[in-house]
Scaffold this motif. Structure first.
Motif, PDB file in Angstrom:
ATOM      1  N   TYR A   1      -4.989  82.146-178.084  1.00 50.69           N
ATOM      2  CA  TYR A   1      -4.688  83.665-178.548  1.00 50.69           C
ATOM      3  C   TYR A   1      -4.241  84.615-177.518  1.00 50.69           C
ATOM      4  O   TYR A   1      -3.903  85.840-177.911  1.00 50.69           O
ATOM      5  N   GLY A   2      -3.944  84.044-176.286  1.00 49.29           N
ATOM      6  CA  GLY A   2      -3.600  85.158-175.172  1.00 49.29           C
ATOM      7  C   GLY A   2      -2.107  85.150-175.006  1.00 49.29           C
ATOM      8  O   GLY A   2      -1.501  84.361-175.527  1.00 49.29           O
TER       9      GLY A   2
ATOM     10  N   LEU B   1       0.813  82.461-176.079  1.00 50.93           N
ATOM     11  CA  LEU B   1       1.529  82.564-177.166  1.00 50.93           C
ATOM     12  C   LEU B   1       3.021  82.607-176.742  1.00 50.93           C
ATOM     13  O   LEU B   1       3.815  82.130-177.448  1.00 50.93           O
ATOM     14  N   LEU B   2       3.467  83.108-175.680  1.00 55.78           N
ATOM     15  CA  LEU B   2       4.641  83.043-174.969  1.00 55.78           C
ATOM     16  C   LEU B   2       5.260  81.634-174.858  1.00 55.78           C
ATOM     17  O   LEU B   2       6.375  81.295-175.140  1.00 55.78           O
ATOM     18  N   LEU B   3       4.443  80.949-174.117  1.00 56.01           N
ATOM     19  CA  LEU B   3       4.613  79.268-173.875  1.00 56.01           C
ATOM     20  C   LEU B   3       5.083  78.673-175.127  1.00 56.01           C
ATOM     21  O   LEU B   3       5.838  78.089-175.172  1.00 56.01           O
TER      22      LEU B   3
ATOM     23  N   PHE C   1      -1.578  88.654-182.290  1.00 54.69           N
ATOM     24  CA  PHE C   1      -2.033  89.430-181.507  1.00 54.69           C
ATOM     25  C   PHE C   1      -1.593  90.846-181.155  1.00 54.69           C
ATOM     26  O   PHE C   1      -2.344  91.598-180.516  1.00 54.69           O
ATOM     27  N   GLN C   2      -0.281  90.967-181.581  1.00 59.06           N
ATOM     28  CA  GLN C   2       0.155  92.248-180.865  1.00 59.06           C
ATOM     29  C   GLN C   2       0.383  93.095-182.280  1.00 59.06           C
ATOM     30  O   GLN C   2       0.861  94.215-182.030  1.00 59.06           O
TER      31      GLN C   2
ATOM     32  N   ALA D   1      -9.768  89.134-175.131  1.00 53.62           N
ATOM     33  CA  ALA D   1      -7.985  88.523-174.893  1.00 53.62           C
ATOM     34  C   ALA D   1      -7.199  89.414-173.947  1.00 53.62           C
ATOM     35  O   ALA D   1      -6.175  89.096-173.866  1.00 53.62           O
ATOM     36  N   ASN D   2      -7.799  89.948-173.026  1.00 49.51           N
ATOM     37  CA  ASN D   2      -7.102  90.683-171.953  1.00 49.51           C
ATOM     38  C   ASN D   2      -7.867  90.663-170.682  1.00 49.51           C
ATOM     39  O   ASN D   2      -8.941  91.385-170.643  1.00 49.51           O
TER      40      ASN D   2
END
Length: 443
Positions: free
Chosen positions: A392-393, A397-399, A38-39, A348-349
């Protein structure tokens, strides 16, 4: 304002195109196994074709259509938010460079009793996110340490990740310097202090229930070994919380925070003030994506507003809300929550979702006697709850990357988000019917 229903409905096509490009690209790349799916198509790029379509649908001379774009991007609320984003980024970067983030993390870890890592981690991440104003920043700071907790105490990674996730979203929703707080208060034209206390009445009982839940789930007994705490480095964070809750202007709060963090570093942490300018500039750069996206979303919103799209949506939502069960304006309060909730699932923001729905929310609130502080609170809470449920946030995704678990496992163990949703719905239907009976004024 009179509007052509066909034109109004067509004016929504650009925002649907933006959502389709951003969400569709991210989901497709995620299925294909692309890292940071998603980036790959940032929001500030995905919105450009939508703006081109909006200009085309305007059916006016190009110069006039571009004038609409400039007017929307230069909206007072949008520009104010952008400047605050820059200052918040600068403070966060300077505080990190002077050891403030590590100090706050280690100070929190010293408070976790042996055998209560889950509730302790939840509470510490909640406090850190409250101080930092960012869930992603909190997760980035604590996740490497939290992974060590899982290994040290033998607790499942998904429970540790869920505790960290919920605590991080606590501050994202409640912090005075959070971008969602900034966006919700600016769009609803209400003071941050008023919105904070409106949120706090809901967040506090939800937090207590979540802590008790994690206490019941705790079976660990391994001791923790945090690093030595530099207590002086925590003072800038404490100061901005006290000043902001006390009602000081947010611009001044952040400027003073930057100064205090730099002075603390120079006096107690061997920080060279000669690098302050560079650190501030890097903090600005960290915010350029949301800065640009906020302006472009404001421009897109102006096209929709001028062509009657927002009024058309407002009428549809009001019609549905008026048919819903319940009395007074409770159905409209719920409708505001659903609107921003669904928008965040598409975009997603949570910040952008608040900006997109802010004008419409303010219109509904004014028409149905919902106070500005309450509408700001509902906007922020539902946007953050939705963000906490998104596999997909950025947070999930970081976790997922840090704990080597799936994003779905991360969101399904975010118990705080589920508890907060229950308490928020309960609060809406237990609040007095009219906002004027339970609301402060704005500004």
């Amino acid at each position: 304002m009179n509007f052509n229903p066909r034109t109004a409905k067509l004016s929504l096509l650009p925002i649907l195109l933006f959502i389709g490009l951003f969400l569709g690209t991210g989901l497709t790349l995620q299925v294909l196994g692309v890292d940071h799916a998603f980036q790959q198509l940032p929001g500030q790029v995905a919105i450009l074709p939508a703006l081109m379509l909006a200009v085309y649908l305007q059916k006016k001379p190009l110069a006039q259509s571009i004038g609409v774009l400039v007017k929307g991007a230069g909206n007072d609320n949008i520009i104010s938010m952008c400047f605050i984003f820059l200052l918040a980024g600068a403070f966060s970067n300077v505080a990190t460079a002077t050891g403030g983030v590590n100090a706050v993390v280690n100070a929190g870890l010293t408070l976790i009793p042996s055998g209560y890592i889950l509730p302790g981690l939840f509470m510490i991440s909640a406090l850190i996110s409250l101080a930092m104003g960012t869930s992603v920043g909190t997760i980035a700071a604590l996740a490497p340490i939290a992974v060590g907790f899982a290994d040290q105490a033998g607790i499942g990674e998904v429970l540790i990740a869920g505790a960290l996730f919920g605590g991080a979203m606590f501050g994202d929703n409640l912090s005075i310097i959070s971008d969602t707080t900034i966006a919700s208060t600016r769009t609803q034209e209400v003071g941050m202090q008023e919105k904070f206390w409106e949120n706090f009445k809901i967040a506090l009982p939800a937090t207590i229930v979540t802590v008790l839940l994690f206490v019941l789930l705790s079976t660990d007994s391994a001791p923790l070994t945090p690093e030595t705490v530099n207590w002086t480095a925590t003072l800038p964070y404490l100061a901005i919380l006290v000043l902001a809750v006390g009602g000081m202007n947010v611009f001044l709060v952040l400027i003073l925070g930057i100064i205090m963090a730099a002075l603390q570093g120079a006096l107690f942490a061997e920080y060279s003030l000669s690098t302050l300018g560079t650190d501030v500039a890097e903090g600005f750069a960290d915010m350029q994506g949301i800065f640009i996206l906020a302006m472009l979303v404001g421009a897109l919103g102006e096209y929709i507003k001028q062509q009657g799209g927002l009024q058309w949506i407002s009428e549809k939502i009001n019609r549905v809300a008026e048919k819903a069960s319940g009395t007074g304006n409770r159905a409209q309060q719920t409708a505001i929550g659903i609107l921003v909730f669904v928008t965040d699932f598409c975009i997603a923001n949570n910040v952008v979702s608040i900006i997109v729905t802010g004008d419409l929310t303010r219109a509904i609130a004014k028409e149905h006697d919902i106070s500005p502080r309450r509408s700001a609170s509902i906007l922020d809470i539902f946007a953050c709850i939705a963000q906490g449920f998104l596999p997909y946030g950025n947070q999930a995704l970081l976790l997922s990357a840090t704990f080597a678990i799936s994003p779905w496992e991360a969101v399904t163990h975010n118990y705080y988000g589920a508890v907060l949703l229950v308490f928020t719905l309960g609060a809406i239907f237990s609040w007095r019917v009219h906002g004027k009976n339970n609301a402060g004024t704005s500004k």
